[in-house]
Design a protein around this motif. Structure first.
Motif, mmCIF file in Angstrom:
data_model
loop_
_atom_site.group_PDB
_atom_site.id
_atom_site.type_symbol
_atom_site.label_atom_id
_atom_site.label_comp_id
_atom_site.label_asym_id
_atom_site.label_seq_id
_atom_site.Cartn_x
_atom_site.Cartn_y
_atom_site.Cartn_z
ATOM 1 N N ALA A 9 99.900 34.274 50.486
ATOM 2 C CA ALA A 9 98.445 34.056 49.601
ATOM 3 C C ALA A 9 98.234 34.853 48.773
ATOM 4 O O ALA A 9 98.011 34.111 47.694
ATOM 5 C CB ALA A 9 97.346 34.375 50.827
ATOM 6 N N TRP A 10 98.201 36.340 48.979
ATOM 7 C CA TRP A 10 98.068 37.251 46.936
ATOM 8 C C TRP A 10 98.745 37.008 46.556
ATOM 9 O O TRP A 10 98.797 37.268 44.929
ATOM 10 C CB TRP A 10 97.446 38.469 48.285
ATOM 11 N N GLU A 11 100.561 36.393 46.395
ATOM 12 C CA GLU A 11 101.140 36.064 44.970
ATOM 13 C C GLU A 11 100.725 34.826 45.397
ATOM 14 O O GLU A 11 100.372 34.640 44.109
ATOM 15 C CB GLU A 11 102.614 36.107 46.597
ATOM 16 N N LEU A 12 100.439 34.541 45.787
ATOM 17 C CA LEU A 12 100.314 32.703 44.886
ATOM 18 C C LEU A 12 98.253 32.875 44.790
ATOM 19 O O LEU A 12 98.577 32.248 42.833
ATOM 20 C CB LEU A 12 99.713 31.549 46.390
ATOM 21 N N THR A 13 97.713 33.255 45.032
ATOM 22 C CA THR A 13 96.587 33.723 44.313
ATOM 23 C C THR A 13 96.865 33.817 42.763
ATOM 24 O O THR A 13 96.327 34.050 41.473
ATOM 25 C CB THR A 13 95.319 34.673 44.851
ATOM 26 N N HIS A 14 97.859 35.369 42.703
ATOM 27 C CA HIS A 14 97.925 35.955 41.900
ATOM 28 C C HIS A 14 98.568 34.981 40.384
ATOM 29 O O HIS A 14 98.638 34.464 39.322
ATOM 30 C CB HIS A 14 98.766 36.998 41.672
ATOM 31 N N GLN A 15 99.588 34.256 41.346
ATOM 32 C CA GLN A 15 100.150 32.871 40.249
ATOM 33 C C GLN A 15 99.210 32.303 39.649
ATOM 34 O O GLN A 15 99.591 31.624 38.374
ATOM 35 C CB GLN A 15 101.359 32.626 41.830
ATOM 36 N N VAL A 16 98.095 31.288 40.368
ATOM 37 C CA VAL A 16 97.637 31.065 40.100
ATOM 38 C C VAL A 16 96.741 31.416 38.699
ATOM 39 O O VAL A 16 96.483 30.658 38.084
ATOM 40 C CB VAL A 16 95.944 31.179 41.016
ATOM 41 N N HIS A 17 96.070 32.639 38.993
ATOM 42 C CA HIS A 17 95.206 33.351 37.327
ATOM 43 C C HIS A 17 96.129 33.704 36.767
ATOM 44 O O HIS A 17 96.445 33.058 34.955
ATOM 45 C CB HIS A 17 95.831 34.634 38.356
ATOM 46 N N ASN A 18 97.752 33.619 36.568
ATOM 47 C CA ASN A 18 98.694 34.539 35.266
ATOM 48 C C ASN A 18 99.298 33.278 34.965
ATOM 49 O O ASN A 18 99.699 32.740 34.062
ATOM 50 C CB ASN A 18 99.494 35.453 36.202
ATOM 51 N N GLU A 19 99.899 32.063 35.950
ATOM 52 C CA GLU A 19 100.324 30.799 34.989
ATOM 53 C C GLU A 19 99.139 29.344 35.270
ATOM 54 O O GLU A 19 99.588 28.725 34.649
ATOM 55 C CB GLU A 19 101.886 30.535 36.637
#
Length: 98
Positions: free
Chosen positions: A55-65
């Motif tokens: 979930a945190w990995e995907l959250t960071h992906q949403v933010h960064n990409e």
């Protein structure tokens, strides 16, 4: 009583073309108002078998990409997860075929 002669059924084609149902992608978009904590919590709450790390990995992906595909699968489930995340306040892309 005369016996009826057997009727021959036309031969069925042995080639059955199996088309799987298409999968759909549930995509979360970046926005300026949801916190990392809220996005990760929603993913863990609504997406089956979502680990905290993922979930945190995907959250960071949403933010960064700008977006992340958080789930892929059958349309009915995709629609459910999409609407649950949307109702929880996440910014969602329209469902799209995978």
């Amino acid at each position: 009583m005369a016996s009826a002669s057997p009727t021959l059924a036309p031969e069925k084609s042995t080639q059955v073309v199996r088309k799987p149902y298409p999968n759909y992608k549930v995509i979360v978009l970046n926005d300026d108002f949801n916190t990392f904590q809220h996005v990760a919590a929603c993913l863990m709450k609504y997406i089956p078998n979502m680990s905290s790390d993922r979930a945190w990995e995907l959250t960071h992906q949403v933010h960064n990409e700008g977006q992340a595909t958080v789930w892929v699968g059958p349309q009915e489930q995709a629609e459910l997860y999409h609407s649950q995340l949307s109702r929880a306040g996440l910014t969602m892309a329209p469902l799209e075929q995978a």
